[in-house]
Design a protein around this motif. Structure first.
Motif, PDB file in Angstrom:
ATOM      1  N   CYS A 103     -10.609  69.881  42.203  1.00  9.08           N
ATOM      2  CA  CYS A 103     -11.195  71.016  41.481  1.00  9.08           C
ATOM      3  C   CYS A 103     -10.874  72.312  42.220  1.00  9.08           C
ATOM      4  O   CYS A 103     -10.943  72.378  43.453  1.00  9.08           O
ATOM      5  N   HIS A 111     -12.561  74.957  42.230  1.00 10.84           N
ATOM      6  CA  HIS A 111     -13.733  75.711  42.685  1.00 10.84           C
ATOM      7  C   HIS A 111     -13.941  75.458  44.173  1.00 10.84           C
ATOM      8  O   HIS A 111     -13.577  76.279  44.997  1.00 10.84           O
ATOM      9  N   LEU A 112     -14.461  74.280  44.526  1.00 18.12           N
ATOM     10  CA  LEU A 112     -14.693  74.006  45.948  1.00 18.12           C
ATOM     11  C   LEU A 112     -14.080  72.682  46.397  1.00 18.12           C
ATOM     12  O   LEU A 112     -14.461  72.151  47.436  1.00 18.12           O
ATOM     13  N   CYS A 167     -13.967  69.500  44.973  1.00 15.41           N
ATOM     14  CA  CYS A 167     -14.422  68.148  44.602  1.00 15.41           C
ATOM     15  C   CYS A 167     -13.342  67.489  43.731  1.00 15.41           C
ATOM     16  O   CYS A 167     -12.437  68.166  43.245  1.00 15.41           O
ATOM     17  N   CYS A 191     -15.779  67.983  36.623  1.00 13.75           N
ATOM     18  CA  CYS A 191     -16.049  68.014  38.060  1.00 13.75           C
ATOM     19  C   CYS A 191     -17.534  67.691  38.256  1.00 13.75           C
ATOM     20  O   CYS A 191     -18.390  68.328  37.633  1.00 13.75           O
ATOM     21  N   HIS A 202     -20.255  71.059  40.287  1.00 14.75           N
ATOM     22  CA  HIS A 202     -20.933  72.237  39.731  1.00 14.75           C
ATOM     23  C   HIS A 202     -20.631  72.407  38.245  1.00 14.75           C
ATOM     24  O   HIS A 202     -20.689  73.511  37.715  1.00 14.75           O
ATOM     25  N   GLY A 262     -17.772  72.039  36.505  1.00 12.50           N
ATOM     26  CA  GLY A 262     -16.476  72.551  36.048  1.00 12.50           C
ATOM     27  C   GLY A 262     -15.861  71.598  35.022  1.00 12.50           C
ATOM     28  O   GLY A 262     -15.948  70.381  35.172  1.00 12.50           O
TER      29      GLY A 262
HETATM   30  S1  FES Z   1     -16.245  72.000  43.031  1.00 13.02           S
HETATM   31 FE1  FES Z   1     -15.782  71.643  40.967  1.00 13.02          FE
HETATM   32  S2  FES Z   1     -17.091  72.941  39.882  1.00 13.02           S
HETATM   33 FE2  FES Z   1     -17.561  73.317  41.954  1.00 13.02          FE
END
Ligand code: FES
Length: 163
Positions: free
Chosen positions: A105, A107-108, A110, A123, A126, A128
């Motif tokens: 992902c 974002h962070l 995952c 995801c 969070h 996603g």
């Molecule tokens: S790590 Fe995937 S939405 Fe935050």
């Protein structure tokens, strides 16, 4: 020894001392240049080239059904060798084109999974959500899922992914 001879003798000693220091410093510099130059020019210092990794046969892929595969990635740093495992999704499209998509992902970091009912990548961290092309359709991810180049061996139909 006269005053003049004494001065000349001092100057010669200083000149010899200066010459010895220059030779020693120059020698140290030359040795360092060889060591550092050799290390920088060594294969471990050069940027690692991309690799084509086998990812299974295209015949095992259902059209438009992302299939997770785990790639074994060997990373070498000097004498140290580490083996990573990277999960990518293979997506067989029209004309036997295969897309390889990262499972990480944006974002962070995952790992996303494929939701066959909703036909999206989700995801778990969070919320996603990405469509089958990797485009973000919900949640906080700032970018689409990364994709990698692929090629198919015409002889044995093996899919290779470039990492
Ligand atoms: S790590 Fe995937 S939405 Fe935050």
């Amino acid at each position: 020894m006269s005053e003049h001879e004494h001065e000349e003798h001092q100057i010669n000693r200083r000149g010899l001392l200066r010459w010895i220091i220059n030779v020693v410093v120059g020698g140290i510099g030359a040795v360092l240049a060889v060591i550092v130059g050799g290390a920088v020019g060594s294969p471990s210092f050069r940027k690692e080239r991309s690799r084509w990794l086998p990812a299974g046969r295209i015949l095992g892929l259902q059209p438009e059904q992302p299939q997770p595969v785990t790639l074994r990635v060997v990373r070498k740093e000097g004498y140290y060798e580490a083996v990573d495992h990277e999960v990518v999704f293979l997506i067989r499209g029209a004309g036997d084109k295969v897309t390889a998509m990262s499972s990480v992902c944006t974002h962070l970091g995952c790992h996303v999974s494929w939701d066959p009912q909703g036909r999206v990548f989700r995801c778990p961290c969070h919320g996603g959500v990405y469509d089958i092309t990797g485009k973000v359709i919900a949640g906080p991810p700032p970018r689409p899922l990364a994709t990698y180049s692929t090629r198919i061996d015409p002889d044995n139909h093996e899919v290779f992914v470039e990492l």
